[in-house]
Motif scaffolding. Structure first.
Motif, PDB file in Angstrom:
ATOM      1  N   ARG A 127      17.348   5.877   7.943  1.00 42.08           N
ATOM      2  CA  ARG A 127      16.715   5.008   8.814  1.00 42.08           C
ATOM      3  C   ARG A 127      16.722   3.646   8.756  1.00 42.08           C
ATOM      4  NH1 ARG A 127      10.265   5.144   7.663  1.00 42.08           N
ATOM      5  NH2 ARG A 127      10.739   3.388   8.949  1.00 42.08           N
ATOM      6  N   ALA A 128      16.402   2.663   9.844  1.00 45.36           N
ATOM      7  CA  ALA A 128      16.311   1.409   9.602  1.00 45.36           C
ATOM      8  C   ALA A 128      15.672   0.861   8.205  1.00 45.36           C
ATOM      9  CB  ALA A 128      15.821   0.834  10.965  1.00 45.36           C
ATOM     10  N   ALA A 129      16.086  -0.278   8.062  1.00 41.80           N
ATOM     11  CA  ALA A 129      15.418  -0.859   6.742  1.00 41.80           C
ATOM     12  C   ALA A 129      13.946  -1.205   7.232  1.00 41.80           C
ATOM     13  CB  ALA A 129      15.934  -2.181   6.450  1.00 41.80           C
ATOM     14  N   SER A 130      13.828  -1.774   8.424  1.00 44.25           N
ATOM     15  CA  SER A 130      12.186  -1.749   8.945  1.00 44.25           C
ATOM     16  C   SER A 130      12.037  -1.462  10.509  1.00 44.25           C
ATOM     17  CB  SER A 130      11.785  -3.263   8.593  1.00 44.25           C
ATOM     18  OG  SER A 130      12.783  -4.090   9.375  1.00 44.25           O
ATOM     19  N   ASP A 131      11.040  -1.192  10.657  1.00 43.87           N
ATOM     20  CA  ASP A 131      10.576  -0.832  12.096  1.00 43.87           C
ATOM     21  C   ASP A 131       9.733  -1.762  12.747  1.00 43.87           C
ATOM     22  OD1 ASP A 131      11.884   1.718  11.936  1.00 43.87           O
ATOM     23  OD2 ASP A 131      10.116   2.256  10.579  1.00 43.87           O
ATOM     24  N   THR A 132      10.127  -2.285  13.825  1.00 39.73           N
ATOM     25  CA  THR A 132       9.270  -3.199  14.414  1.00 39.73           C
ATOM     26  C   THR A 132       8.131  -2.767  15.227  1.00 39.73           C
ATOM     27  OG1 THR A 132      11.564  -4.443  14.901  1.00 39.73           O
ATOM     28  CG2 THR A 132       9.561  -5.106  16.238  1.00 39.73           C
ATOM     29  N   ASN A 133       6.973  -3.066  14.936  1.00 38.14           N
ATOM     30  CA  ASN A 133       5.822  -2.691  15.667  1.00 38.14           C
ATOM     31  C   ASN A 133       5.546  -1.023  15.534  1.00 38.14           C
ATOM     32  OD1 ASN A 133       5.493  -5.568  17.007  1.00 38.14           O
ATOM     33  ND2 ASN A 133       6.750  -4.862  18.542  1.00 38.14           N
ATOM     34  N   ILE A 134       6.147  -0.831  14.537  1.00 40.09           N
ATOM     35  CA  ILE A 134       5.518   0.740  13.920  1.00 40.09           C
ATOM     36  C   ILE A 134       5.518   0.852  12.797  1.00 40.09           C
ATOM     37  CG2 ILE A 134       6.406   3.105  13.822  1.00 40.09           C
ATOM     38  CD1 ILE A 134       8.525   2.474  15.896  1.00 40.09           C
ATOM     39  N   THR A 135       4.278   1.592  12.480  1.00 36.70           N
ATOM     40  CA  THR A 135       3.588   1.647  11.079  1.00 36.70           C
ATOM     41  C   THR A 135       3.335   3.319  10.814  1.00 36.70           C
ATOM     42  OG1 THR A 135       1.285   1.408  11.857  1.00 36.70           O
ATOM     43  CG2 THR A 135       2.419  -0.691  10.851  1.00 36.70           C
ATOM     44  N   SER A 136       3.215   3.708   9.664  1.00 38.04           N
ATOM     45  CA  SER A 136       2.998   4.815   9.103  1.00 38.04           C
ATOM     46  C   SER A 136       3.991   5.851  10.045  1.00 38.04           C
ATOM     47  CB  SER A 136       1.763   5.392   9.494  1.00 38.04           C
ATOM     48  OG  SER A 136       0.642   4.395   8.808  1.00 38.04           O
ATOM     49  N   VAL A 137       5.224   5.843   9.601  1.00 38.14           N
ATOM     50  CA  VAL A 137       6.106   6.652  10.296  1.00 38.14           C
ATOM     51  C   VAL A 137       6.190   8.209   9.183  1.00 38.14           C
ATOM     52  CG1 VAL A 137       8.365   7.110  10.993  1.00 38.14           C
ATOM     53  CG2 VAL A 137       7.445   4.864  11.348  1.00 38.14           C
ATOM     54  N   THR A 138       6.317   9.135   9.888  1.00 37.24           N
ATOM     55  CA  THR A 138       6.265  10.468   9.290  1.00 37.24           C
ATOM     56  C   THR A 138       7.429  11.277   9.948  1.00 37.24           C
ATOM     57  OG1 THR A 138       3.801  10.397   8.765  1.00 37.24           O
ATOM     58  CG2 THR A 138       4.994  12.548   8.820  1.00 37.24           C
ATOM     59  N   PHE A 139       8.348  11.820   9.264  1.00 40.43           N
ATOM     60  CA  PHE A 139       9.264  12.756   9.392  1.00 40.43           C
ATOM     61  C   PHE A 139       8.974  14.038   9.187  1.00 40.43           C
ATOM     62  CE2 PHE A 139      11.436   8.733   9.055  1.00 40.43           C
ATOM     63  CZ  PHE A 139      12.199   8.620  10.079  1.00 40.43           C
ATOM     64  N   THR A 140       9.203  15.177  10.256  1.00 43.19           N
ATOM     65  CA  THR A 140       8.893  16.516   9.871  1.00 43.19           C
ATOM     66  C   THR A 140      10.410  17.198  10.411  1.00 43.19           C
ATOM     67  OG1 THR A 140       6.469  16.130  10.246  1.00 43.19           O
ATOM     68  CG2 THR A 140       7.525  18.466  10.602  1.00 43.19           C
ATOM     69  N   VAL A 141      10.591  17.977   9.495  1.00 41.56           N
ATOM     70  CA  VAL A 141      11.910  18.886  10.047  1.00 41.56           C
ATOM     71  C   VAL A 141      11.474  20.368   9.835  1.00 41.56           C
ATOM     72  CG1 VAL A 141      14.193  19.155   9.291  1.00 41.56           C
ATOM     73  CG2 VAL A 141      13.318  17.036   8.808  1.00 41.56           C
ATOM     74  N   SER A 142      11.599  21.024  10.959  1.00 41.70           N
ATOM     75  CA  SER A 142      11.719  22.505  10.959  1.00 41.70           C
ATOM     76  C   SER A 142      12.874  23.291  11.357  1.00 41.70           C
ATOM     77  CB  SER A 142      10.558  22.911  11.952  1.00 41.70           C
ATOM     78  OG  SER A 142       9.366  22.183  11.614  1.00 41.70           O
TER      79      SER A 142
END
Length: 228
Positions: free
Chosen positions: A37-52
């Motif tokens: 993933r990118a080092a930082s996200d613009t205007n995005i907070t609390s990113v969660t990844f879920t893999v199924s």
């Protein structure tokens, strides 16, 4: 503030739930999914990844699909050659162009494309980016006579309409930088490019500028070496 989610499906075959075309079974710990993933996200907070994962326990696949990203920067405008893998079967090529036509400027990083097998033109002898985009957009069902747009209006006390500053403004399509060269339109391998006995596979890109170009070959890998 708002919340939302984006779901991406990563297939290992041309269709879903096909026990003959999916990724072969592996032992525990051998199959790894790596996310960068990118080092930082613009205007995005609390990113969660879920893999199924979706599994077919009794499947004994004869083949599976593979995607690999190749990146290159044209050394100059005009023809530039990208070496692709030999000794494989191609179902298609996804091409990303940094620069695409916008407004009155028609410069395109991947302006024209040509495929060569052992230095001989094959399947795609000369294709313009715009033509390829329209072809795959129409087939994919995401082209429309009325695309995403914004309505603009002059709300001044005395209303006068200027067609250059008011009215409907067509939004840039989110997939405008991508085209797909489909070598398996019938999904039965009839038109797939069998390069297993080819020594040199080249995508020749006529570049309108020196913007970065990404090419993602879609291959089909046979688990049986003698499979056709």
């Amino acid at each position: 503030n708002s919340s939302g989610f984006l779901t991406l499906f990563i297939p290992f075959g041309r269709g879903l739930w096909n026990p003959e075309e999916c990724f072969p079974c592996t032992r525990a710990g051998e199959l790894i999914l790596r996310l960068t993933r990118a080092a930082s996200d613009t205007n995005i907070t609390s990113v969660t990844f879920t893999v199924s994962s979706i599994e077919l326990p009794e499947a004994q696949p004869k083949r599976f699909t593979r995607f690999t990203t190749l990146t290159f920067t044209p050394s100059a405008t005009g023809d530039n050659d990208l070496q692709l893998y030999p000794s494989t079967v191609y179902l298609g090529l996804l091409v990303f162009s940094t620069t695409v036509p916008t407004g009155t400027v028609f410069t395109t990083s991947a302006d024209r494309l040509k495929l060569l097998l052992n230095n001989i033109e094959f399947d795609v002898s000369q294709a313009n980016f715009e033509d390829l985009w329209a072809e795959w957009a129409g087939r994919g069902g995401f082209i429309s006579a009325v695309a995403g747009h914004t309505h603009r209006e002059n709300v001044a006390a005395v209303y006068t309409q200027n067609v250059e500053t008011e009215g409907m403004l067509i939004d840039a399509h989110p997939l405008r930088q991508y085209v797909f060269l489909d070598f398996d339109p019938t999904r039965d391998l009839m038109y797939a490019i069998d390069a297993r006995n080819i020594a040199r596979v080249v995508l020749r890109v006529n570049a309108g500028d020196t913007g970065v170009i990404r090419v993602v070959p879609l291959e089909i890998i046979f688990t049986d070496a003698v499979a056709a």
